[in-house]
Design an enzyme around this catalytic site. Sequence first.
Site, PDB file in Angstrom:
ATOM      1  N   ASP A  13      67.527 -84.875 -26.336  1.00  0.00           N
ATOM      2  CA  ASP A  13      67.463 -84.290 -27.682  1.00  0.00           C
ATOM      3  C   ASP A  13      68.495 -84.943 -28.594  1.00  0.00           C
ATOM      4  O   ASP A  13      69.690 -84.939 -28.308  1.00  0.00           O
ATOM      5  CB  ASP A  13      67.717 -82.781 -27.617  1.00  0.00           C
ATOM      6  N   ASP A  36      70.558 -89.649 -22.999  1.00  0.00           N
ATOM      7  CA  ASP A  36      70.413 -88.264 -23.413  1.00  0.00           C
ATOM      8  C   ASP A  36      69.001 -88.116 -23.980  1.00  0.00           C
ATOM      9  O   ASP A  36      68.316 -89.115 -24.243  1.00  0.00           O
ATOM     10  CB  ASP A  36      71.481 -87.949 -24.471  1.00  0.00           C
TER      11      ASP A  36
END
Length: 227
Positions: free
Chosen positions: A13, A11
């Site tokens: 953020d 991922d």
Amino acid sequence: MTTALKLVIFDVDGTLVDSQGDIVAAMAHAFDRAGHPAPAREATLGIVGLSLDAAFPRLAPELPAEMHGAMVEWYKEAYVELRSRAGAAASSPLYPYALETLTALHAQPETLLGVATGKSRRGLDKLFEAHDLGRFFVTSQVADHHPSKPHPAMLRAALAETGVEAHDAVMIGDTTYDRDMALAAGVPFIGVSWGYHDADDLTGAAAILRDFRELPEVLTTIREAAA
């Protein structure tokens, strides 16, 4: 004997970079344009990882769909403006030891790296350029082309692009959306403690990282357990 390729998917953020300042500010701008009270900071960070078209209905379910659509555009405009002022590197700094860890994993011939993010392609490309990250990743899945997390489409596409089996991949993220996406795709999940969801909520994770430097050893442990 040839070593099977492994795929490590990140991922962005809350996992690789900390962009919460601009996210909260852009969200506040979108709600201000809509003439609606902005959500609390915790509520805004709680939807990070979702695509914007899925995030606004959660944050303001009482508003009509057409307003949600407008707020998506207002958010994007504000985010781009905030990023342009400070520059993407300062706006979304890497977490400690993220770069060193990516460099070490990238140096392993049997390890492929990927990204699965709720960011747009434009936003991810800007971030890659700012931190010189694009060289590390052989697959990058973005919100433009897939249903929002936790739908497993991003991970399925990453597996298809690289030819890696789900049991030979791992997803690393900070939210329950990342976890649920990984589990739906049959991919082991590793949580991180420094992101936007409480690490205690990441139940079902194979491990929870407290420091990026723990990742190589955790990956080795998971691979040995699966062998």
